[in-house]
Design a protein around this motif. Structure first.
Motif, PDB file in Angstrom:
ATOM      1  N   TYR A 229       4.971  17.218  -0.353  1.00  0.00           N
ATOM      2  CA  TYR A 229       4.087  16.955   0.509  1.00  0.00           C
ATOM      3  C   TYR A 229       2.885  18.046   0.503  1.00  0.00           C
ATOM      4  O   TYR A 229       2.125  17.816   1.377  1.00  0.00           O
ATOM      5  CB  TYR A 229       4.598  16.180   1.617  1.00  0.00           C
ATOM      6  CG  TYR A 229       4.959  14.723   1.153  1.00  0.00           C
ATOM      7  CD1 TYR A 229       4.373  13.687   1.026  1.00  0.00           C
ATOM      8  CD2 TYR A 229       6.508  14.646   0.975  1.00  0.00           C
ATOM      9  CE1 TYR A 229       4.905  12.356   0.658  1.00  0.00           C
ATOM     10  CE2 TYR A 229       7.090  13.221   0.834  1.00  0.00           C
ATOM     11  CZ  TYR A 229       6.454  12.461   0.671  1.00  0.00           C
ATOM     12  OH  TYR A 229       6.843  11.015   0.372  1.00  0.00           O
TER      13      TYR A 229
ATOM     14  N   SER B  29       0.759   7.276   7.138  1.00  0.00           N
ATOM     15  CA  SER B  29       1.575   6.615   5.846  1.00  0.00           C
ATOM     16  C   SER B  29       2.355   7.548   5.201  1.00  0.00           C
ATOM     17  O   SER B  29       3.230   7.235   4.527  1.00  0.00           O
ATOM     18  CB  SER B  29       0.474   6.009   5.283  1.00  0.00           C
ATOM     19  OG  SER B  29      -0.604   7.233   4.590  1.00  0.00           O
ATOM     20  N   VAL B  30       1.890   8.655   5.385  1.00  0.00           N
ATOM     21  CA  VAL B  30       2.714   9.755   4.756  1.00  0.00           C
ATOM     22  C   VAL B  30       3.879  10.230   5.389  1.00  0.00           C
ATOM     23  O   VAL B  30       4.832  10.574   4.894  1.00  0.00           O
ATOM     24  CB  VAL B  30       1.666  11.288   4.589  1.00  0.00           C
ATOM     25  CG1 VAL B  30       2.539  12.431   4.097  1.00  0.00           C
ATOM     26  CG2 VAL B  30       0.459  11.100   3.750  1.00  0.00           C
TER      27      VAL B  30
ATOM     28  N   GLU C 217       2.122   1.713  -3.388  1.00  0.00           N
ATOM     29  CA  GLU C 217       1.371   2.425  -4.303  1.00  0.00           C
ATOM     30  C   GLU C 217       1.167   3.761  -4.196  1.00  0.00           C
ATOM     31  O   GLU C 217       0.870   4.553  -4.999  1.00  0.00           O
ATOM     32  CB  GLU C 217       0.001   1.575  -4.204  1.00  0.00           C
ATOM     33  CG  GLU C 217      -0.942   1.834  -5.090  1.00  0.00           C
ATOM     34  CD  GLU C 217      -2.362   1.010  -5.169  1.00  0.00           C
ATOM     35  OE1 GLU C 217      -3.313   1.595  -5.375  1.00  0.00           O
ATOM     36  OE2 GLU C 217      -2.230  -0.093  -4.859  1.00  0.00           O
ATOM     37  N   LEU C 218       1.124   4.221  -2.738  1.00  0.00           N
ATOM     38  CA  LEU C 218       0.786   5.620  -2.472  1.00  0.00           C
ATOM     39  C   LEU C 218       2.089   6.394  -2.862  1.00  0.00           C
ATOM     40  O   LEU C 218       1.877   7.433  -3.462  1.00  0.00           O
ATOM     41  CB  LEU C 218       0.560   5.658  -0.766  1.00  0.00           C
ATOM     42  CG  LEU C 218      -0.652   5.585  -0.252  1.00  0.00           C
ATOM     43  CD1 LEU C 218      -0.348   5.333   1.228  1.00  0.00           C
ATOM     44  CD2 LEU C 218      -1.604   6.839  -0.623  1.00  0.00           C
TER      45      LEU C 218
ATOM     46  N   THR D  72       1.953   6.636  -6.720  1.00  0.00           N
ATOM     47  CA  THR D  72       0.970   7.659  -7.050  1.00  0.00           C
ATOM     48  C   THR D  72       1.421   9.130  -7.077  1.00  0.00           C
ATOM     49  O   THR D  72       1.196  10.052  -7.761  1.00  0.00           O
ATOM     50  CB  THR D  72      -0.462   7.585  -6.517  1.00  0.00           C
ATOM     51  OG1 THR D  72      -0.929   6.174  -6.507  1.00  0.00           O
ATOM     52  CG2 THR D  72      -1.605   8.363  -6.794  1.00  0.00           C
ATOM     53  N   ALA D  73       1.771   9.401  -5.702  1.00  0.00           N
ATOM     54  CA  ALA D  73       2.216  10.808  -5.312  1.00  0.00           C
ATOM     55  C   ALA D  73       3.465  11.108  -6.244  1.00  0.00           C
ATOM     56  O   ALA D  73       3.430  12.503  -6.653  1.00  0.00           O
ATOM     57  CB  ALA D  73       2.872  10.677  -4.177  1.00  0.00           C
TER      58      ALA D  73
ATOM     59  N   GLU E 294       0.714  -1.280  -0.217  1.00  0.00           N
ATOM     60  CA  GLU E 294       0.132   0.062   0.170  1.00  0.00           C
ATOM     61  C   GLU E 294       0.834   1.263   0.226  1.00  0.00           C
ATOM     62  O   GLU E 294       0.503   2.389  -0.685  1.00  0.00           O
ATOM     63  CB  GLU E 294      -0.898   0.012   1.216  1.00  0.00           C
ATOM     64  CG  GLU E 294      -1.794  -1.110   1.132  1.00  0.00           C
ATOM     65  CD  GLU E 294      -2.922  -1.105   2.343  1.00  0.00           C
ATOM     66  OE1 GLU E 294      -2.691  -0.276   3.397  1.00  0.00           O
ATOM     67  OE2 GLU E 294      -3.653  -1.974   2.326  1.00  0.00           O
ATOM     68  N   LEU E 295       1.990   1.432   0.822  1.00  0.00           N
ATOM     69  CA  LEU E 295       2.814   2.444   0.996  1.00  0.00           C
ATOM     70  C   LEU E 295       3.555   2.495  -0.542  1.00  0.00           C
ATOM     71  O   LEU E 295       3.621   3.849  -0.743  1.00  0.00           O
ATOM     72  CB  LEU E 295       3.867   2.282   1.976  1.00  0.00           C
ATOM     73  CG  LEU E 295       3.355   2.459   3.428  1.00  0.00           C
ATOM     74  CD1 LEU E 295       4.531   2.091   4.317  1.00  0.00           C
ATOM     75  CD2 LEU E 295       2.869   3.786   3.725  1.00  0.00           C
TER      76      LEU E 295
END
Length: 122
Positions: free
Chosen positions: A57, A35-36, A9-10, A13-14, A6-7
Motif C-alpha cells: 500500500y 476503502s484502503v 474491484e479496487l 486492480t491493486a 467496488e472494494l
C-alpha cells in the motif's frame, strides 16, 4: 452490495498492478482512505505481514500498525505466531552459509531483519 463490488474491484486492480525493477518508488503516504483501510485489514486477516502491507500500500510500516491497532487488532499476538521454528532457524543458517542474503531470508520467512540477525548469531 455495491460497496463490496467496488472494494473487490479496487483490490483486484491493486493486486494486478506491478512495478518494474527500475521504476522509481512512489512517495509514501501517511493517511489512508477508508476503502484502503478495509482492503488493508482484509489482507492482514488473510495472513499478510505488516512489512508486506506497507510495501503493497506504499505506506510506512508504522502507518500499517497504527491503522490495525485502531481497528482493534492486537499485533503482539500475531508477532508471536510469526516466530521461526527450530527447523526454520536451522534451515536459515544453512541457507545463509550457502550464500543467501539476510534480505532474502527476511522475505522468505516473512520476518524482520532483527529476527534474522538473532537467528544467525546462535
Amino acid at each position: 452490495m455495491r460497496k463490496t463490488a467496488e472494494l473487490a474491484e479496487l483490490l483486484a486492480t491493486a493486486r494486478e498492478s506491478t512495478r518494474e525493477v527500475n521504476d522509481r518508488r512512489l512517495p509514501q503516504q501517511n493517511a489512508l482512505h477508508r476503502s484502503v483501510v478495509k482492503l488493508l485489514i482484509a489482507d492482514y486477516e488473510a495472513g499478510a505481514s505488516t512489512y508486506e502491507l506497507a510495501e503493497r500500500y506504499n505506506v510506512r510500516r508504522n502507518t500499517v500498525r497504527d491503522t490495525l491497532r485502531r481497528a482493534g487488532f492486537d499485533l503482539t499476538v500475531k508477532a508471536k505466531r510469526a516466530a521461526l521454528s527450530e527447523e526454520q532457524k536451522a534451515e536459515a543458517r544453512r541457507l545463509f552459509d550457502d550464500g543467501t542474503t539476510r534480505r532474502e531470508l527476511m522475505e522468505m520467512y516473512g520476518v524482520s531483519e532483527s529476527t534474522i540477525r538473532r537467528v544467525l548469531r546462535r
